[in-house]
Design a protein around this motif. Structure first.
Motif, PDB file in Angstrom:
ATOM      1  N   LEU A  81       0.825  -1.217   0.000  1.00 39.83           N
ATOM      2  CA  LEU A  81       0.000   0.000   0.000  1.00 39.83           C
ATOM      3  C   LEU A  81       0.850   1.254   0.000  1.00 39.83           C
ATOM      4  O   LEU A  81       0.388   2.316   0.397  1.00 39.83           O
ATOM      5  N   TRP A 112       0.004   2.652  -5.258  1.00 43.62           N
ATOM      6  CA  TRP A 112      -1.418   2.842  -5.507  1.00 43.62           C
ATOM      7  C   TRP A 112      -2.214   2.234  -4.368  1.00 43.62           C
ATOM      8  O   TRP A 112      -1.846   1.205  -3.828  1.00 43.62           O
ATOM      9  N   ARG A 113      -3.342   2.847  -4.036  1.00 42.84           N
ATOM     10  CA  ARG A 113      -4.187   2.258  -3.005  1.00 42.84           C
ATOM     11  C   ARG A 113      -5.586   1.962  -3.513  1.00 42.84           C
ATOM     12  O   ARG A 113      -6.306   1.175  -2.920  1.00 42.84           O
ATOM     13  N   LYS A 114      -5.951   2.613  -4.591  1.00 44.53           N
ATOM     14  CA  LYS A 114      -7.307   2.443  -5.088  1.00 44.53           C
ATOM     15  C   LYS A 114      -7.590   0.987  -5.455  1.00 44.53           C
ATOM     16  O   LYS A 114      -8.660   0.478  -5.140  1.00 44.53           O
ATOM     17  N   ARG A 156      -1.912   0.247   7.969  1.00 39.57           N
ATOM     18  CA  ARG A 156      -2.157   1.056   6.784  1.00 39.57           C
ATOM     19  C   ARG A 156      -3.530   0.769   6.176  1.00 39.57           C
ATOM     20  O   ARG A 156      -4.165   1.657   5.618  1.00 39.57           O
ATOM     21  N   TYR A 181      -6.029   3.028   7.551  1.00 38.73           N
ATOM     22  CA  TYR A 181      -5.925   4.386   7.019  1.00 38.73           C
ATOM     23  C   TYR A 181      -6.491   4.469   5.604  1.00 38.73           C
ATOM     24  O   TYR A 181      -7.105   5.465   5.240  1.00 38.73           O
ATOM     25  N   ASP A 202      -9.399   6.923   4.586  1.00 40.78           N
ATOM     26  CA  ASP A 202      -9.181   7.929   3.550  1.00 40.78           C
ATOM     27  C   ASP A 202     -10.281   7.898   2.503  1.00 40.78           C
ATOM     28  O   ASP A 202     -10.724   8.929   2.021  1.00 40.78           O
ATOM     29  N   PHE A 203     -10.705   6.685   2.154  1.00 45.30           N
ATOM     30  CA  PHE A 203     -11.738   6.573   1.143  1.00 45.30           C
ATOM     31  C   PHE A 203     -13.133   6.587   1.746  1.00 45.30           C
ATOM     32  O   PHE A 203     -14.103   6.279   1.071  1.00 45.30           O
ATOM     33  N   GLU A 204     -13.193   6.888   3.019  1.00 43.45           N
ATOM     34  CA  GLU A 204     -14.464   6.988   3.739  1.00 43.45           C
ATOM     35  C   GLU A 204     -15.304   5.738   3.580  1.00 43.45           C
ATOM     36  O   GLU A 204     -16.496   5.811   3.277  1.00 43.45           O
TER      37      GLU A 204
END
Lengths: 333, 410
Positions: free
Chosen positions: B261, B264-266, B296, B299, B303-305
């Motif tokens: 992670l 890219w995280r998407k 992570r 998080y 971050d992406f709610e």
């Protein structure tokens, strides 16, 4: 092995070399005192007229040394796949551009050249209370350095418009924990720059590459409005050499001077704001280091006074305009 | 010989000296190797399962069989279940009691031939299964004494106060102190309580699930556990269903498939989205390398709610569970996450159904199956004792504690 005869010359040689080094690092011709400069600035006043021939001459010099239009950022055109990119801020460190990195680059420098009027906004404390916001925003292309705050409290002084904002990897490291944990705050803090370009010197320092690439991934993941550009180390190196020849002695130029040099070549008309590296303003009252805080930089890395002197020389010869003091007079209360 | 070379008598690079130098060099190199790799070497030995391919591990590689055999079965898999049907015989009828006793009599896996065990298991399929409440309760009370999932399954703010020094399960010398930031991401208290759910399904990822058509039955359970981020796309929907309430992720998957992670995280987020509201369960405190990656994940979801919650296995729970199963005869470097989930499910649910748990290279009819229902990637041998885990499940099935599904569902 004993060579008693050679001892003396070797000693002298060493001494001479160290004196030369000393002279190189601390040149004899000292900078003008800040009081002296203030007097000069006040003397010249607001009068400034453009000297087109000098501007063209200077632009030619810049284009010859650094090709800002071509080399400003890393693109697929100027950095082909598999090329060995030498870092400009490190001694002998390079990176081979592989497919994963190459795919992050834009095809070509994305600006429509030449740009018309440009504002380069430094973050000096002299901007505070300057009321230059409106004038800055009137330019077609506004360049800001190192993620400056643009909250409503500063709008009057620094404006809101941004076309290009630079981000130093050290900021990513300090303020955003290298983007290894939560990334939302980074995206949020960039929202204020709307759909600007984010300019990252990814290939200057060894430790800056990862965070800078991560900034790209982050903005892409959140499909943010900003476009990431990576600074081309060749451009930065050439600009550094260019100014070194003109007498700027520092380990590394400040982002502001890099941007001002780029702007001088990319734009027809350049005004720089917030470049004033002294403790007092034109009236002699003390000012803060930045317009938003008073955190002094690491000493011995940049030499801001020398850089300012160069900009001031350009101002005097009508090549760019250094805006000091207030833009619009304070309304009577 | 009036003239003598002054160096000739010194044996400057004579045989003895060369030999001596050689020995010294060898010693030096060995010493350097010890210093440089010694610690890592030891560590590497201890990084089992979570790190190295547990997601691939549903059995230990003690059976030798060829890939072709396994692949071949994909084609004729449709015919393999014809002899299984939900038998008409009552679970407690005398015939079934006898059949069950046959299996319970097998105390150790090595007592019988594998095919013999398969035969006994196959003949048991004619019996219906029903829960033996006394046996089940006895087992569950044992579990509550040793492991107590309802309060210790995850790290919570209640069982892991601020400043606690968590001891890693594997890197016993490693200690993780709970800082305010980490404390903040823990849930207040365990979200589940004892016997909260009536019918739970735990999905192992064994190849036996392929063409099982158990999807609907799995989706009908009240609570579904899945292991190691298995694919539940449309392609597998009929066999494995899609309801997921808890899914475990092995940090090694994140390291390999999602670059820790750090980039890219998407893509990772998109994969998790596929599980809708499932909670994510990670062994963050299994060893020191897992911690950062696991935290992570929290998080990323924040971050992406995302509404999905992230929980971390309490290392003490993991230690207790492996100790418990070691006594039951599961001798592995590391128990599988499937076994941990089954253990937890036994405490959280009344009735536990296992799907896709079959740690043998062939199904009970003796036909080779793929390793996972979605691929045939074999694990590194020696981490899990899958056959022995499955053997335990079969025992428990025969005693009426839980139910193991190895046939097709209708």
């Amino acid at each position: 092995m004993k060579c008693p005869r050679t001892r003396l010359p070797v000693g002298f040689g060493a001494l001479a070399v160290s004196v030369l080094c000393w002279l190189y690092v601390f040149p004899v011709e000292r900078l003008p005192d800040e009081k002296e400069l203030v007097r000069e600035v006040l003397q010249r006043g607001r009068a400034w007229s453009r000297n087109l021939s000098a501007l063209q001459g200077f632009r030619k010099q810049l284009n010859d040394c650094c090709h800002p239009g071509h080399l400003f950022s890393v693109t697929k055109v100027n950095t082909p796949l598999g090329v060995n990119l030498w870092f400009d801020g490190e001694f002998l460190h390079s990176l081979i551009i592989e497919n994963s990195t190459y795919s992050l680059f834009p095809q070509d420098t994305p600006f429509k050249l030449p740009l018309k009027r440009c504002s380069v906004v430094g973050n000096g404390g002299i901007l505070k209370g300057s009321r230059c916001g409106k004038q800055i925003d009137e330019a077609d292309f506004v360049i800001r350095c190192n993620l400056p705050p643009l909250t409503s409290g500063y709008t009057l002084d620094v404006g809101t418009k941004t076309q290009l904002v630079t981000v130093n990897p050290s900021i990513i490291e300090k303020r955003f924990q290298n983007l290894l944990w939560s990334r939302k705050s980074f995206v949020e803090s960039l929202k204020v720059y709307k759909s600007s370009y984010v300019y990252l010197p990814a290939f200057s320092m060894r430790h800056g590459t990862e965070p800078s690439l991560r900034a790209y991934y982050t903005l892409a993941d959140f499909s943010a409005n900003q476009t990431v550009l990576f600074a081309n180390p060749n451009f930065l190196r050439n600009v550094g050499k260019f100014w070194k020849n003109k007498g700027v002695h520092s380990k590394r130029l400040s982002t502001g001077l890099f941007m001002a040099s780029a702007a001088l070549s990319l734009c027809e008309e350049v005004t720089v704001y917030g470049f004033w590296p002294f403790q007092i303003d034109l009236k002699g009252s003390p000012i803060r280091h930045h317009y938003y805080d008073d955190v002094p930089p690491l000493s011995g890395f940049h030499s801001m006074p020398e850089e300012f002197l160069q900009l001031w020389l350009l101002h005097k010869s009508g090549i760019l305009r250094v805006q000091l003091g207030q833009c619009t007079p304070e309304e009577p209360q | 010989m009036g003239y003598a070379d002054p160096s000739s008598s010194r044996d400057l690079l004579g045989n003895r000296t060369l030999f001596f130098i050689f020995i010294c060099a060898f010693a030096l190199v060995t010493l350097l190797q010890q210093i440089l790799y010694g610690r890592n070497y030891i560590k590497r030995g201890l990084q089992f399962s979570w790190q190295s391919g547990e997601e691939m591990g549903n059995w230990t590689g003690i059976f030798n069989f060829t890939d072709d055999g396994a692949v071949k079965t994909g084609s004729d898999a449709g015919a393999r279940y014809f002899e299984f049907y939900e038998g008409p015989l009552d679970f407690n009828s005398s015939k079934c009691l006898e059949l069950r006793q046959d299996i319970i009599d097998v105390k150790v896996l090595s007592m019988v031939k594998e095919t013999d065990l398969f035969d006994r298991w196959k003949s048991l399929q004619i019996c219906k299964w029903e829960m033996n409440v006394t046996e089940a309760n006895m087992f569950k009370s044992q579990l509550s004494k040793c492991c107590n999932a309802p309060s210790f399954l995850f790290t919570t703010q209640k069982n892991t106060p601020l400043g606690t020094k968590l001891r890693y399960e594997v890197d016993t010398s490693g200690i993780f102190q709970i800082s305010p930031e980490i404390f903040k991401i823990f849930p207040k208290d365990m979200p589940y309580y004892r016997s909260q759910f009536k019918k739970c399904a735990v999905i192992g990822n064994g190849g036996i699930l392929k063409n099982s058509k158990c999807g609907k039955e799995i989706d009908n359970a009240d609570f579904v556990f899945r292991c190691n981020l298995p694919p539940i796309s449309d392609k597998y929907l009929a066999d494995v269903g899609m309801k997921t309430d808890v899914v475990t992720i092995n940090p090694s998957i994140i390291t390999e498939r999602f670059q820790k992670l750090e980039k890219w995280r998407k893509p990772f987020y998109d994969v998790l989205q596929g599980y809708e509201n499932a909670s994510i369960l990670l062994p963050a405190f299994y060893n020191t390398r897992n911690t950062d990656v696991s935290i992570r994940v929290k998080y990323v979801l924040d971050d992406f709610e995302s509404q999905q919650s992230v929980y971390y296995f309490h290392p003490q729970y993991l230690i207790n569970v492996s100790r418990f199963w070691l006594i039951q005869g599961v001798r592995a470097k590391r128990i599988s996450s499937g076994l941990i989930l089954v253990t937890a499910a036994l405490e959280l649910c009344d009735e536990v159904h296992l799907y896709g748990f079959w740690g043998f290279p062939m199904n009970p009819s003796g036909i080779f199956i793929t390793h996972h229902y979605y691929d045939n990637v074999k694990p590194r041998p020696g981490f899990h004792a899958m056959p022995s885990e499955i053997f335990n499940f079969i025992h428990m099935h025969s005693k009426g504690i839980l139910r193991v599904h190895t046939g097709t569902c209708f």
